[in-house]
Design a protein around this motif. Structure first.
Motif, PDB file in Angstrom:
ATOM      1  N   GLU A  71      14.244   7.259 -14.780  1.00 28.62           N
ATOM      2  CA  GLU A  71      13.532   8.402 -14.199  1.00 28.62           C
ATOM      3  C   GLU A  71      12.147   7.978 -13.723  1.00 28.62           C
ATOM      4  OE1 GLU A  71      12.550  11.900 -12.623  1.00 28.62           O
ATOM      5  OE2 GLU A  71      14.542  11.477 -13.415  1.00 28.62           O
ATOM      6  N   ARG A  72      11.448   7.202 -14.548  1.00 24.03           N
ATOM      7  CA  ARG A  72      10.112   6.705 -14.141  1.00 24.03           C
ATOM      8  C   ARG A  72      10.226   5.805 -12.918  1.00 24.03           C
ATOM      9  NH1 ARG A  72       9.489   6.846 -19.606  1.00 24.03           N
ATOM     10  NH2 ARG A  72      10.125   4.704 -19.925  1.00 24.03           N
ATOM     11  N   CYS A  73      11.222   4.931 -12.921  1.00 23.93           N
ATOM     12  CA  CYS A  73      11.423   4.030 -11.788  1.00 23.93           C
ATOM     13  C   CYS A  73      11.758   4.821 -10.524  1.00 23.93           C
ATOM     14  CB  CYS A  73      12.525   3.028 -12.101  1.00 23.93           C
ATOM     15  SG  CYS A  73      12.810   1.841 -10.772  1.00 23.93           S
ATOM     16  N   TYR A  74      12.607   5.833 -10.654  1.00 27.66           N
ATOM     17  CA  TYR A  74      12.980   6.665  -9.512  1.00 27.66           C
ATOM     18  C   TYR A  74      11.738   7.340  -8.917  1.00 27.66           C
ATOM     19  CZ  TYR A  74      14.726  10.658  -6.888  1.00 27.66           C
ATOM     20  OH  TYR A  74      14.944  11.594  -5.904  1.00 27.66           O
ATOM     21  N   GLN A  75      10.882   7.899  -9.765  1.00 28.11           N
ATOM     22  CA  GLN A  75       9.667   8.567  -9.272  1.00 28.11           C
ATOM     23  C   GLN A  75       8.754   7.568  -8.548  1.00 28.11           C
ATOM     24  OE1 GLN A  75       9.340  11.798  -9.139  1.00 28.11           O
ATOM     25  NE2 GLN A  75      11.249  12.061 -10.263  1.00 28.11           N
ATOM     26  N   HIS A  76       8.594   6.383  -9.125  1.00 27.86           N
ATOM     27  CA  HIS A  76       7.808   5.331  -8.460  1.00 27.86           C
ATOM     28  C   HIS A  76       8.457   4.925  -7.141  1.00 27.86           C
ATOM     29  CE1 HIS A  76       4.639   4.416 -11.332  1.00 27.86           C
ATOM     30  NE2 HIS A  76       5.519   4.492 -12.310  1.00 27.86           N
ATOM     31  N   ALA A  77       9.772   4.772  -7.154  1.00 28.93           N
ATOM     32  CA  ALA A  77      10.494   4.369  -5.943  1.00 28.93           C
ATOM     33  C   ALA A  77      10.283   5.386  -4.831  1.00 28.93           C
ATOM     34  CB  ALA A  77      11.988   4.208  -6.248  1.00 28.93           C
ATOM     35  N   ARG A  78      10.339   6.678  -5.151  1.00 29.44           N
ATOM     36  CA  ARG A  78      10.110   7.725  -4.141  1.00 29.44           C
ATOM     37  C   ARG A  78       8.730   7.550  -3.509  1.00 29.44           C
ATOM     38  NH1 ARG A  78      13.975   9.942  -1.817  1.00 29.44           N
ATOM     39  NH2 ARG A  78      12.204  10.091  -0.453  1.00 29.44           N
ATOM     40  N   ARG A  79       7.720   7.327  -4.341  1.00 30.38           N
ATOM     41  CA  ARG A  79       6.355   7.179  -3.817  1.00 30.38           C
ATOM     42  C   ARG A  79       6.230   5.923  -2.953  1.00 30.38           C
ATOM     43  NH1 ARG A  79       5.228   9.302  -8.978  1.00 30.38           N
ATOM     44  NH2 ARG A  79       4.769   7.264  -9.859  1.00 30.38           N
ATOM     45  N   VAL A  80       6.817   4.831  -3.390  1.00 27.66           N
ATOM     46  CA  VAL A  80       6.742   3.576  -2.631  1.00 27.66           C
ATOM     47  C   VAL A  80       7.434   3.736  -1.277  1.00 27.66           C
ATOM     48  CG1 VAL A  80       7.578   1.186  -2.551  1.00 27.66           C
ATOM     49  CG2 VAL A  80       6.505   2.067  -4.635  1.00 27.66           C
ATOM     50  N   ILE A  81       8.626   4.279  -1.273  1.00 25.89           N
ATOM     51  CA  ILE A  81       9.369   4.446  -0.024  1.00 25.89           C
ATOM     52  C   ILE A  81       8.641   5.432   0.893  1.00 25.89           C
ATOM     53  CG2 ILE A  81      11.539   5.247   1.016  1.00 25.89           C
ATOM     54  CD1 ILE A  81      11.687   2.423  -0.312  1.00 25.89           C
ATOM     55  N   ASP A  82       8.135   6.534   0.341  1.00 28.26           N
ATOM     56  CA  ASP A  82       7.377   7.487   1.158  1.00 28.26           C
ATOM     57  C   ASP A  82       6.150   6.818   1.778  1.00 28.26           C
ATOM     58  OD1 ASP A  82       9.159   9.543   0.652  1.00 28.26           O
ATOM     59  OD2 ASP A  82       7.910  10.481  -0.894  1.00 28.26           O
ATOM     60  N   SER A  83       5.463   5.992   0.995  1.00 27.72           N
ATOM     61  CA  SER A  83       4.287   5.280   1.517  1.00 27.72           C
ATOM     62  C   SER A  83       4.676   4.293   2.615  1.00 27.72           C
ATOM     63  CB  SER A  83       3.571   4.529   0.391  1.00 27.72           C
ATOM     64  OG  SER A  83       3.020   5.434  -0.523  1.00 27.72           O
ATOM     65  N   TRP A  84       5.776   3.602   2.412  1.00 29.50           N
ATOM     66  CA  TRP A  84       6.245   2.651   3.423  1.00 29.50           C
ATOM     67  C   TRP A  84       6.588   3.377   4.724  1.00 29.50           C
ATOM     68  CZ3 TRP A  84       5.901  -2.106   4.808  1.00 29.50           C
ATOM     69  CH2 TRP A  84       6.723  -2.580   5.827  1.00 29.50           C
ATOM     70  N   LEU A  85       7.292   4.501   4.617  1.00 32.07           N
ATOM     71  CA  LEU A  85       7.652   5.272   5.812  1.00 32.07           C
ATOM     72  C   LEU A  85       6.396   5.777   6.532  1.00 32.07           C
ATOM     73  CD1 LEU A  85      10.720   7.262   4.433  1.00 32.07           C
ATOM     74  CD2 LEU A  85      10.754   5.350   6.060  1.00 32.07           C
ATOM     75  N   ALA A  86       5.394   6.172   5.765  1.00 32.09           N
ATOM     76  CA  ALA A  86       4.135   6.615   6.366  1.00 32.09           C
ATOM     77  C   ALA A  86       3.466   5.466   7.117  1.00 32.09           C
ATOM     78  CB  ALA A  86       3.200   7.165   5.289  1.00 32.09           C
ATOM     79  N   LEU A  87       3.491   4.282   6.532  1.00 29.56           N
ATOM     80  CA  LEU A  87       2.916   3.111   7.192  1.00 29.56           C
ATOM     81  C   LEU A  87       3.671   2.798   8.476  1.00 29.56           C
ATOM     82  CD1 LEU A  87       0.877   0.786   7.141  1.00 29.56           C
ATOM     83  CD2 LEU A  87       2.523  -0.501   5.758  1.00 29.56           C
ATOM     84  N   GLU A  88       4.996   2.878   8.435  1.00 32.70           N
ATOM     85  CA  GLU A  88       5.791   2.673   9.649  1.00 32.70           C
ATOM     86  C   GLU A  88       5.417   3.696  10.713  1.00 32.70           C
ATOM     87  OE1 GLU A  88       9.903   2.879   8.459  1.00 32.70           O
ATOM     88  OE2 GLU A  88      10.075   0.706   8.425  1.00 32.70           O
ATOM     89  N   ASP A  89       5.276   4.955  10.304  1.00 32.19           N
ATOM     90  CA  ASP A  89       4.899   6.010  11.255  1.00 32.19           C
ATOM     91  C   ASP A  89       3.561   5.705  11.910  1.00 32.19           C
ATOM     92  OD1 ASP A  89       7.192   7.429  10.764  1.00 32.19           O
ATOM     93  OD2 ASP A  89       6.225   8.962   9.531  1.00 32.19           O
ATOM     94  N   GLU A  90       2.592   5.256  11.120  1.00 36.05           N
ATOM     95  CA  GLU A  90       1.279   4.924  11.666  1.00 36.05           C
ATOM     96  C   GLU A  90       1.392   3.797  12.680  1.00 36.05           C
ATOM     97  OE1 GLU A  90      -2.009   4.411   8.952  1.00 36.05           O
ATOM     98  OE2 GLU A  90      -1.048   5.778   7.541  1.00 36.05           O
ATOM     99  N   GLY A  91       2.180   2.794  12.340  1.00 38.96           N
ATOM    100  CA  GLY A  91       2.361   1.677  13.267  1.00 38.96           C
ATOM    101  C   GLY A  91       3.019   2.111  14.559  1.00 38.96           C
ATOM    102  N   GLN A  92       4.047   2.941  14.448  1.00 40.57           N
ATOM    103  CA  GLN A  92       4.761   3.413  15.631  1.00 40.57           C
ATOM    104  C   GLN A  92       3.920   4.357  16.471  1.00 40.57           C
ATOM    105  OE1 GLN A  92       8.381   4.989  13.996  1.00 40.57           O
ATOM    106  NE2 GLN A  92       9.152   2.957  13.469  1.00 40.57           N
ATOM    107  N   ALA A  93       3.035   5.103  15.808  1.00 44.02           N
ATOM    108  CA  ALA A  93       2.171   6.039  16.536  1.00 44.02           C
ATOM    109  C   ALA A  93       0.920   5.346  17.068  1.00 44.02           C
ATOM    110  CB  ALA A  93       1.772   7.194  15.617  1.00 44.02           C
ATOM    111  N   GLY A  94       0.750   4.074  16.723  1.00 41.08           N
ATOM    112  CA  GLY A  94      -0.433   3.339  17.164  1.00 41.08           C
ATOM    113  C   GLY A  94      -1.702   3.803  16.482  1.00 41.08           C
ATOM    114  N   THR A  95      -1.575   4.328  15.259  1.00 40.13           N
ATOM    115  CA  THR A  95      -2.751   4.847  14.561  1.00 40.13           C
ATOM    116  C   THR A  95      -3.190   3.972  13.397  1.00 40.13           C
ATOM    117  OG1 THR A  95      -1.377   6.243  13.157  1.00 40.13           O
ATOM    118  CG2 THR A  95      -2.251   7.241  15.181  1.00 40.13           C
ATOM    119  N   LEU A  96      -2.782   2.731  13.377  1.00 34.94           N
ATOM    120  CA  LEU A  96      -3.227   1.843  12.312  1.00 34.94           C
ATOM    121  C   LEU A  96      -4.643   1.373  12.606  1.00 34.94           C
ATOM    122  CD1 LEU A  96      -0.117  -0.330  11.403  1.00 34.94           C
ATOM    123  CD2 LEU A  96      -1.260   1.385  10.006  1.00 34.94           C
ATOM    124  N   SER A  97      -5.532   2.310  12.705  1.00 36.21           N
ATOM    125  CA  SER A  97      -6.936   1.998  12.958  1.00 36.21           C
ATOM    126  C   SER A  97      -7.782   2.981  12.173  1.00 36.21           C
ATOM    127  CB  SER A  97      -7.235   2.108  14.456  1.00 36.21           C
ATOM    128  OG  SER A  97      -6.968   3.425  14.904  1.00 36.21           O
TER     129      SER A  97
END
Length: 143
Positions: A71-97
């Motif tokens: 359960e702890r690992c699952y909660q951490h995994a959700r946060r990590v994956i959500d953060s990764w997807l957010a980083l991808e979105d920033e890169g795709q939107a050209g907002t990594l600045s």
């Protein structure tokens, strides 16, 4: 596992697989969603358990249940994956600045839990600058 083989492991893939197992309710359901074999899902779960040194799931022929560590690992995994997807979105939107950020939550509960803290931090970092929050809820959009 040898160190060399550990370096080649895609940890995001392992975490994503755990999320799929939990949300699908079974290894076979996760395998269908991921479009891989059940053996591959089982191998990824086993690798993740070895890396973490913890049993994550209790499996029977009828059910799959998270352990406390799982359960702890699952909660951490959700946060990590959500953060990764957010980083991808920033890169795709050209907002990594500086001054720009895009955040996407795939789990509405996670977003609701962290959004107030993120907004406060963004205001602090931007010294009181405006923050716009766009949230998709089902098929509708909210600002």
């Amino acid at each position: 596992m040898q160190m060399k083989s550990l370096e080649r492991i895609d940890r995001l893939e392992l975490l994503h697989t755990l999320i799929r197992i939990v949300e699908a309710g079974s290894l076979s359901g996760a395998a269908r969603q991921l479009e891989v074999s059940q053996a591959t899902v089982s191998r990824r779960l086993s690798t993740l358990e070895q890396l973490l040194g913890a049993k994550l799931l209790l499996r029977t022929t009828h059910a799959t249940k998270l352990t406390d560590d799982g359960e702890r690992c699952y909660q951490h995994a959700r946060r990590v994956i959500d953060s990764w997807l957010a980083l991808e979105d920033e890169g795709q939107a050209g907002t990594l600045s500086p001054g720009h950020a895009a955040v996407r939550f795939t789990n509405p509960t996670t977003g609701a839990d962290v959004l107030p803290t993120m907004r406060t931090e963004m205001h602090r970092v931007r010294a009181g600058g405006a923050t716009r929050v766009h949230r998709e809820v089902g098929s509708r959009s909210e600002e």
